[in-house]
Enzyme design. Sequence first.
Site, PDB file in Angstrom:
ATOM      1  N   PHE A 249       0.833  -1.213   0.000  1.00 57.61           N
ATOM      2  CA  PHE A 249       0.000   0.000   0.000  1.00 57.61           C
ATOM      3  C   PHE A 249       0.867   1.264   0.000  1.00 57.61           C
TER       4      PHE A 249
ATOM      5  N   THR B 290      -4.207   2.205  -8.570  1.00 56.61           N
ATOM      6  CA  THR B 290      -5.328   3.128  -8.713  1.00 56.61           C
ATOM      7  C   THR B 290      -5.880   3.132 -10.137  1.00 56.61           C
ATOM      8  N   ASP B 291      -7.138   3.543 -10.260  1.00 58.86           N
ATOM      9  CA  ASP B 291      -7.723   3.702 -11.602  1.00 58.86           C
ATOM     10  C   ASP B 291      -7.138   4.909 -12.336  1.00 58.86           C
ATOM     11  N   GLU B 292      -6.422   5.786 -11.592  1.00 52.40           N
ATOM     12  CA  GLU B 292      -5.942   7.028 -12.215  1.00 52.40           C
ATOM     13  C   GLU B 292      -4.879   6.763 -13.280  1.00 52.40           C
TER      14      GLU B 292
ATOM     15  N   ASN C 141     -11.758   5.692  -6.390  1.00 49.91           N
ATOM     16  CA  ASN C 141     -11.640   6.510  -5.167  1.00 49.91           C
ATOM     17  C   ASN C 141     -12.287   5.830  -3.967  1.00 49.91           C
TER      18      ASN C 141
ATOM     19  N   SER D 268       3.515   8.116 -11.535  1.00 50.61           N
ATOM     20  CA  SER D 268       4.403   7.320 -10.671  1.00 50.61           C
ATOM     21  C   SER D 268       3.751   5.987 -10.316  1.00 50.61           C
ATOM     22  N   LYS D 269       2.421   5.983 -10.128  1.00 52.35           N
ATOM     23  CA  LYS D 269       1.735   4.699  -9.859  1.00 52.35           C
ATOM     24  C   LYS D 269       1.786   3.820 -11.116  1.00 52.35           C
TER      25      LYS D 269
ATOM     26  N   LYS E 158      -8.163  15.050   1.554  1.00 52.55           N
ATOM     27  CA  LYS E 158      -8.917  14.514   0.417  1.00 52.55           C
ATOM     28  C   LYS E 158     -10.357  15.007   0.495  1.00 52.55           C
ATOM     29  N   LEU E 159     -11.054  14.974  -0.644  1.00 54.15           N
ATOM     30  CA  LEU E 159     -12.327  15.702  -0.754  1.00 54.15           C
ATOM     31  C   LEU E 159     -13.333  15.406   0.372  1.00 54.15           C
TER      32      LEU E 159
ATOM     33  N   ASP F 176      -9.302  25.740 -10.492  1.00 59.03           N
ATOM     34  CA  ASP F 176      -9.245  24.310 -10.786  1.00 59.03           C
ATOM     35  C   ASP F 176      -7.836  23.745 -10.574  1.00 59.03           C
ATOM     36  N   ARG F 177      -7.788  22.434 -10.393  1.00 61.05           N
ATOM     37  CA  ARG F 177      -6.507  21.711 -10.324  1.00 61.05           C
ATOM     38  C   ARG F 177      -5.915  21.690 -11.738  1.00 61.05           C
TER      39      ARG F 177
ATOM     40  N   HIS G  68      -6.640  18.673 -14.386  1.00 59.24           N
ATOM     41  CA  HIS G  68      -7.667  17.919 -13.648  1.00 59.24           C
ATOM     42  C   HIS G  68      -8.354  16.873 -14.537  1.00 59.24           C
TER      43      HIS G  68
ATOM     44  N   TYR H 254       1.380  12.011  -9.761  1.00 55.16           N
ATOM     45  CA  TYR H 254       0.945  10.878  -8.926  1.00 55.16           C
ATOM     46  C   TYR H 254       0.599   9.664  -9.793  1.00 55.16           C
TER      47      TYR H 254
HETATM   48  P1  NAD Z   1      -2.226   7.327   2.374  1.00 55.29           P
HETATM   49  O1  NAD Z   1      -1.465   8.491   1.813  1.00 55.29           O
HETATM   50  O2  NAD Z   1      -3.344   7.568   3.327  1.00 55.29           O
HETATM   51  O3  NAD Z   1      -1.195   6.326   3.108  1.00 55.29           O
HETATM   52  C1  NAD Z   1       0.049   6.010   2.577  1.00 55.29           C
HETATM   53  C2  NAD Z   1       0.866   5.328   3.682  1.00 55.29           C
HETATM   54  O4  NAD Z   1       2.130   4.940   3.125  1.00 55.29           O
HETATM   55  C3  NAD Z   1       1.169   6.244   4.872  1.00 55.29           C
HETATM   56  O5  NAD Z   1       0.965   5.552   6.081  1.00 55.29           O
HETATM   57  C4  NAD Z   1       2.637   6.604   4.681  1.00 55.29           C
HETATM   58  O6  NAD Z   1       3.306   6.877   5.899  1.00 55.29           O
HETATM   59  C5  NAD Z   1       3.161   5.346   4.017  1.00 55.29           C
HETATM   60  N1  NAD Z   1       4.372   5.586   3.215  1.00 55.29           N
HETATM   61  C6  NAD Z   1       4.589   6.593   2.333  1.00 55.29           C
HETATM   62  N2  NAD Z   1       5.827   6.464   1.803  1.00 55.29           N
HETATM   63  C7  NAD Z   1       6.378   5.351   2.351  1.00 55.29           C
HETATM   64  C8  NAD Z   1       7.621   4.697   2.176  1.00 55.29           C
HETATM   65  N3  NAD Z   1       8.562   5.165   1.350  1.00 55.29           N
HETATM   66  N4  NAD Z   1       7.852   3.562   2.877  1.00 55.29           N
HETATM   67  C9  NAD Z   1       6.924   3.073   3.746  1.00 55.29           C
HETATM   68  N5  NAD Z   1       5.733   3.670   3.953  1.00 55.29           N
HETATM   69  C10 NAD Z   1       5.470   4.794   3.249  1.00 55.29           C
HETATM   70  O7  NAD Z   1      -2.698   6.515   1.102  1.00 55.29           O
HETATM   71  P2  NAD Z   1      -4.005   5.618   0.895  1.00 55.29           P
HETATM   72  O8  NAD Z   1      -5.104   6.477   0.420  1.00 55.29           O
HETATM   73  O9  NAD Z   1      -4.196   4.745   2.078  1.00 55.29           O
HETATM   74  O10 NAD Z   1      -3.544   4.733  -0.345  1.00 55.29           O
HETATM   75  C11 NAD Z   1      -2.870   3.474  -0.139  1.00 55.29           C
HETATM   76  C12 NAD Z   1      -2.544   2.879  -1.499  1.00 55.29           C
HETATM   77  O11 NAD Z   1      -3.757   2.692  -2.234  1.00 55.29           O
HETATM   78  C13 NAD Z   1      -1.664   3.772  -2.360  1.00 55.29           C
HETATM   79  O12 NAD Z   1      -0.750   2.943  -3.054  1.00 55.29           O
HETATM   80  C14 NAD Z   1      -2.621   4.422  -3.329  1.00 55.29           C
HETATM   81  O13 NAD Z   1      -1.994   4.725  -4.568  1.00 55.29           O
HETATM   82  C15 NAD Z   1      -3.658   3.328  -3.496  1.00 55.29           C
HETATM   83  N6  NAD Z   1      -5.029   3.779  -3.829  1.00 55.29           N
HETATM   84  C16 NAD Z   1      -5.632   4.762  -3.089  1.00 55.29           C
HETATM   85  C17 NAD Z   1      -6.948   5.130  -3.404  1.00 55.29           C
HETATM   86  C18 NAD Z   1      -7.669   6.167  -2.587  1.00 55.29           C
HETATM   87  O14 NAD Z   1      -8.797   6.545  -2.949  1.00 55.29           O
HETATM   88  N7  NAD Z   1      -7.137   6.654  -1.468  1.00 55.29           N
HETATM   89  C19 NAD Z   1      -7.606   4.508  -4.465  1.00 55.29           C
HETATM   90  C20 NAD Z   1      -6.959   3.515  -5.187  1.00 55.29           C
HETATM   91  C21 NAD Z   1      -5.651   3.148  -4.856  1.00 55.29           C
HETATM   92  P1  TYD Z   2      -9.218  13.782  -4.132  1.00 55.53           P
HETATM   93  O1  TYD Z   2      -9.948  13.403  -2.891  1.00 55.53           O
HETATM   94  O2  TYD Z   2      -7.964  14.610  -4.011  1.00 55.53           O
HETATM   95  O3  TYD Z   2      -8.950  12.441  -4.960  1.00 55.53           O
HETATM   96  P2  TYD Z   2      -8.409  12.257  -6.497  1.00 55.53           P
HETATM   97  O4  TYD Z   2      -7.846  13.533  -6.991  1.00 55.53           O
HETATM   98  O5  TYD Z   2      -7.350  11.213  -6.305  1.00 55.53           O
HETATM   99  O6  TYD Z   2      -9.585  11.789  -7.288  1.00 55.53           O
HETATM  100  O7  TYD Z   2     -10.232  14.592  -5.041  1.00 55.53           O
HETATM  101  C1  TYD Z   2     -11.466  14.023  -5.472  1.00 55.53           C
HETATM  102  C2  TYD Z   2     -12.091  15.022  -6.435  1.00 55.53           C
HETATM  103  O8  TYD Z   2     -12.457  16.197  -5.688  1.00 55.53           O
HETATM  104  C3  TYD Z   2     -11.127  15.498  -7.529  1.00 55.53           C
HETATM  105  O9  TYD Z   2     -11.869  15.671  -8.733  1.00 55.53           O
HETATM  106  C4  TYD Z   2     -10.633  16.844  -7.019  1.00 55.53           C
HETATM  107  C5  TYD Z   2     -11.812  17.358  -6.215  1.00 55.53           C
HETATM  108  N1  TYD Z   2     -11.491  18.237  -5.059  1.00 55.53           N
HETATM  109  C6  TYD Z   2     -12.145  19.456  -4.900  1.00 55.53           C
HETATM  110  O10 TYD Z   2     -13.006  19.836  -5.720  1.00 55.53           O
HETATM  111  N2  TYD Z   2     -11.829  20.215  -3.811  1.00 55.53           N
HETATM  112  C7  TYD Z   2     -10.892  19.844  -2.904  1.00 55.53           C
HETATM  113  O11 TYD Z   2     -10.609  20.625  -1.952  1.00 55.53           O
HETATM  114  C8  TYD Z   2     -10.218  18.589  -3.074  1.00 55.53           C
HETATM  115  C9  TYD Z   2      -9.183  18.121  -2.092  1.00 55.53           C
HETATM  116  C10 TYD Z   2     -10.566  17.811  -4.166  1.00 55.53           C
END
Ligand code: NAD
Ligand code: TYD
Length: 361
Positions: free
Chosen positions: A82, A135-137, A190, A164-165, A200-201, A292-293, A296, A161
């Site tokens: 993860f 991720t789906d991204e 997401n 890199s994934k 995150k949002l 906007d990002r 985006h 991001y």
């Molecule tokens: P997060 O940012 O909440 O957690 C990431 C964790 O990884 C943290 O605990 C951080 O300390 C640890 N970490 C970062 N760099 C590290 C390193 N070099 N060595 C060891 N630990 C390290 O992320 P998340 O949202 O829990 O996502 C977890 C995984 O799932 C990621 O790979 C992400 O790409 C993937 N993912 C996330 C989502 C989402 O919606 N959040 C969706 C699909 C996939």
């Molecule tokens: P985010 O939670 O950062 O996830 P991801 O970019 O990985 O999908 O954002 C979800 C969506 O919400 C994305 O389209 C960006 C948007 N967003 C906002 O509109 N406002 C915010 O403050 C943030 C953090 C995200």
Amino acid sequence: MNNTVLVTGGAGFIGSNFVLAWVNQGLGTVVNLDKLTYAGNLDNLVSLEHSAHHVFVHGDIGDQHLVAKLLDEHKPRAVINFAAESHVDRSIHGPEDFIQTNIVGTFHLLEAVRAYWGALNTADKASFRFLHVSTDEVYGSLGKDDPAFTETTPYAPNSPYSASKASSDHLVRSYHHTYGLPTLTTNCSNNYGPYHFPEKLIPLVIHNALAGKPLPVYGNGLQVRDWLYVEDHCAAIRRVLEAGKVGEVYNVGGWNEKTNIDIVRMLCRMLDAKQPRADGQSYANLITYVADRPGHDIRYAIDATKIATELGWKPAETFETGIEKTVNWYLAHQDWVNNITSGDYRNWIQTHYSERGEEMA
Ligand code: NAD
Ligand code: TYD
């Protein structure tokens, strides 16, 4: 081989939900390697403090010697990766950490795992798994009427991001193809749910609303994301780990596309009902459109047919039940959020949103 797994990034949002479920369901011991970046939080795992089935190790997946030592010591039957830098906006501000952890870190992790796996006996070699959580991204952005991403959609990452994934996914694929490492990759949409970091949002909107701060919506708010409750994602990972075909990729999603503005409005309605504002106004009055990002992505949507038909996984939660649990969790755990919303988090929020034309202080 024993029933131990090595989880990386298990102090983050999805990783900690995964570790908690694994230990609480009695599935075995977790060795949890986490660097504790700003996103890693041991508060998430406090309920496992006295568990003999959780071994926390503070360290970096890029530290190949440390990973080799942990593998040798604990002899896990699987590694579930993860660990990552995970926030798109941060990757736009500063991509380097994303390259270091998501690409170089995954490479060193794979090298350590390849050496460990190569030295296992034949039976253990056959049953070992390296599961990479992605991720789906990586598939890029969809138009309004495009079909959802399948496992064969070409990669077209658009942010540092997602690039890199995507690179890490390719490395994992190559370690299977070239060295025969028994890998599995999941590409999920997401997530939302407990322990979601409030940059995150969804958690940001809940936190800001309760604090009476602006609810920042990027651009026109019509971007679409496909939301999945985090425990459903964890269940999908467990299912792929046990029954997935080695070398394969599985898309994981909630069949639940929503625009950002719909998400924000829904959260406001729920909070209006559960915790009305003192002045009687709706939280929706706090919605603020901001710049906007850059780059985006307009729409993500996952076609999760393969994991449903081949492995029998489907989400247990609907968006309505999942978001209800999530909002209730945040209302009951405001201390958890307040413990985070300090230091690095406050600096990030101030810099990032003032650049978008909105002060959050
Ligand atoms: P997060 O940012 O909440 O957690 C990431 C964790 O990884 C943290 O605990 C951080 O300390 C640890 N970490 C970062 N760099 C590290 C390193 N070099 N060595 C060891 N630990 C390290 O992320 P998340 O949202 O829990 O996502 C977890 C995984 O799932 C990621 O790979 C992400 O790409 C993937 N993912 C996330 C989502 C989402 O919606 N959040 C969706 C699909 C996939
Ligand atoms: P985010 O939670 O950062 O996830 P991801 O970019 O990985 O999908 O954002 C979800 C969506 O919400 C994305 O389209 C960006 C948007 N967003 C906002 O509109 N406002 C915010 O403050 C943030 C953090 C995200």
